[in-house]
Design a protein around this motif. Structure first.
Motif, short mmCIF file in Angstrom:
data_model
loop_
_atom_site.label_atom_id
_atom_site.label_comp_id
_atom_site.label_asym_id
_atom_site.label_seq_id
_atom_site.Cartn_x
_atom_site.Cartn_y
_atom_site.Cartn_z
N ILE A 16 9.56 15.96 23.05
CA ILE A 16 8.13 15.63 22.93
C ILE A 16 7.40 16.73 22.16
O ILE A 16 6.56 16.47 21.30
N GLY A 17 7.74 17.99 22.47
CA GLY A 17 7.14 19.11 21.74
C GLY A 17 7.44 19.05 20.26
O GLY A 17 6.57 19.31 19.42
N ALA A 18 8.69 18.70 19.91
CA ALA A 18 9.09 18.59 18.51
C ALA A 18 8.33 17.46 17.81
O ALA A 18 7.93 17.59 16.65
N THR A 23 4.49 16.10 13.63
CA THR A 23 3.40 15.25 13.15
C THR A 23 2.21 16.07 12.66
O THR A 23 1.64 15.80 11.61
N VAL A 24 1.85 17.09 13.43
CA VAL A 24 0.70 17.92 13.08
C VAL A 24 0.91 18.67 11.76
O VAL A 24 0.00 18.77 10.92
N LEU A 25 2.11 19.17 11.54
CA LEU A 25 2.39 20.02 10.39
C LEU A 25 3.07 19.29 9.22
O LEU A 25 3.50 19.93 8.26
N LYS A 210 11.34 33.14 15.09
CA LYS A 210 11.55 32.27 13.93
C LYS A 210 11.22 32.95 12.61
O LYS A 210 11.83 32.66 11.59
N CYS A 211 10.26 33.88 12.63
CA CYS A 211 9.93 34.61 11.41
C CYS A 211 11.12 35.45 10.95
O CYS A 211 11.47 35.44 9.77
N THR A 275 7.56 27.12 9.57
CA THR A 275 8.55 27.31 10.62
C THR A 275 7.97 28.00 11.84
O THR A 275 8.24 27.61 12.97
N VAL A 276 7.17 29.03 11.60
CA VAL A 276 6.57 29.78 12.70
C VAL A 276 5.61 28.89 13.50
O VAL A 276 5.66 28.84 14.73
N LEU A 277 4.73 28.19 12.79
CA LEU A 277 3.78 27.31 13.48
C LEU A 277 4.51 26.20 14.23
O LEU A 277 4.16 25.86 15.36
N SER A 278 5.53 25.61 13.59
CA SER A 278 6.28 24.53 14.21
C SER A 278 6.99 24.99 15.47
O SER A 278 6.92 24.35 16.52
#
Length: 314
Positions: A16-18, A23-25, A210-211, A275-278
Motif C-alpha cells: 500500500i505504501g508503494a 502515484t504521487v511521484l 536510499k541516497c 528515489t529518496v522521496l519514494s
C-alpha cells in the motif's frame, strides 16, 4: 508455519505504501526516465536537463502523458513490494525459528534480503520493462500493457534482468533492523509483534539509506533504463543505434563513447530526488499503517477460525 500473520501484515502495508508513493511521484519518475534514456548523438541533444522533459509535455499539451504507464507501474510496485516484504518477513521468521536465535545477524539479514529481492525481481521484471517502455515512448503515443507485452518477445520482456538482480539490496530494511535491535518485547523478550518507527524516523531512515545506495549503483540504474527504453521511430539511424544499446555492454559503450565518464551519472540528481522521496514516503506510510493492518489481519484470522469452527459443528 501456519498462517503467517506478521509476514502478510508487512507485505500488505508495504504494498500500500508503494502504491501511494508511486502515484504521487509518477510525473517526476516519467521525466527522470525519459531524460535517463536519452544518449547524446551527433545531432543536438533533445533534453539538456529534466525540466526540458516537463516543458515538452506542457508545450505540446500532453501534460496527462506524464502519467502514461501509471497503471502498469502501480501494478508492478504493488506486486513487487508485496512479494518483497512478504518474502523478507517470512524468511526472517523461518530463520529465527530454525536457528533458535532471538535476533538476526547482519550476514543472515543480507542473505535473506537478497533472496527476497531476487525472487521479486524475477516475478515482476516483465512489468518493470513494460512500464519503462511506456514512460519513454513519445508523449501521447504510449501503448497499453497488453499491447506492449504482446509485441515483446519472451527474452525482451526480461531486458535488464541481470542489472535488476544486482540492484536488489535494500539498505532501508537493514538499517531499520539495526535501529530496532535491543528493543525486544517487554513481555516475551522476543520480536513477537511488529515495531513501528515514528514517521520522522522512517522518513530520515529511508532518505539516507536510499541516497547512499543510489549514488553507488547509479551507472547500473542508467544502463537498465536505456536497455528497457522504447525504440524511437523518428529515423532509421537512431533506431539502429538504439538496438545496439539493448545489452549491458552496448549501453556502457554508448554512454562512454558519446558522453564520457560523466555520462554514467547523467540524471543522478533527479534519480536521488525521486528515489529518496519514494523510499521515504513508502516507509513513512508503511510504518503508519502497519499496526492497523496487523489488527485487521488478526481480526480476519479470528473470523475465519470462528467460521470454520461453526461449519464443523453444523
Amino acid at each position: 508455519m501456519g498462517f503467517d500473520l506478521e509476514s502478510l501484515s508487512e507485505a500488505t502495508s508495504g504494498a500500500i505504501g508503494a502504491l501511494v508513493s508511486t502515484t504521487v511521484l509518477y510525473p517526476l519518475d516519467t521525466c527522470k526516465t525519459k531524460y535517463q534514456a536519452e544518449v547524446r548523438t551527433h545531432h543536438q541533444q533533445k533534453y539538456r536537463n529534466i525540466s526540458d522533459v516537463l516543458w515538452e509535455a506542457i508545450s505540446t499539451r500532453q501534460v496527462l502523458s506524464l502519467y502514461q504507464g501509471l497503471g502498469t507501474k502501480n501494478l508492478q510496485s504493488f506486486v513487487s513490494q508485496f512479494f518483497y516484504f512478504y518474502g523478507y518477513s517470512f524468511f526472517k521468521r523461518l530463520y529465527l525459528e530454525k536457528s533458535g536465535n532471538k535476533t538476526i545477524g547482519t550476514r543472515a539479514n543480507l542473505i535473506i534480503a537478497a533472496a527476497a529481492g531476487a525472487c521479486t525481481v524475477i516475478v515482476t521484471q516483465p512489468l518493470d520493462t513494460a512500464s519503462s517502455r511506456m514512460q519513454t515512448s513519445e508523449f501521447g503515443k504510449a501503448k497499453g500493457l497488453w499491447k506492449t507485452l504482446s509485441e515483446t518477445t519472451w527474452s525482451e520482456a526480461f531486458d535488464g534482468l541481470g542489472i535488476s538482480l544486482l540492484l536488489t539490496s535494500n539498505p532501508s530494511i537493514q538499517l531499520k533492523q539495526r535501529l530496532l535491535m535491543g528493543k525486544p518485547s517487554p513481555k516475551t523478550g522476543t520480536e513477537s509483534s511488529p515495531e513501528a518507527l515514528s514517521a520522522f524516523s522512517a522518513f530520515v531512515l529511508g532518505a539516507v539509506s536510499k541516497c547512499v545506495a543510489t549514488c553507488l549503483t547509479y551507472p547500473a540504474i542508467r544502463c537498465k533504463v536505456m536497455i528497457q527504453a522504447a525504440e524511437s521511430d523518428e529515423d532509421e539511424n537512431q533506431e539502429a543505434e538504439q538496438k545496439t544499446q539493448k545489452t549491458v555492454s552496448g549501453a556502457l559503450y554508448a554512454i562512454w563513447k558519446r558522453e564520457g565518464i560523466l555520462g554514467f551519472f547523467k540524471g543522478l540528481n533527479a534519480q536521488i530526488l525521486k528515489t529518496v522521496l519514494s523510499s521515504a514516503l513508502l516507509l513513512m506510510i508503511k510504518e503508519k499503517i502497519t499496526k492497523t493492518t496487523w489488527v485487521l489481519m488478526f481480526a480476519l484470522r479470528r473470523y475465519l477460525f470462528v467460521t470454520r469452527a461453526r461449519l464443523k459443528n453444523t
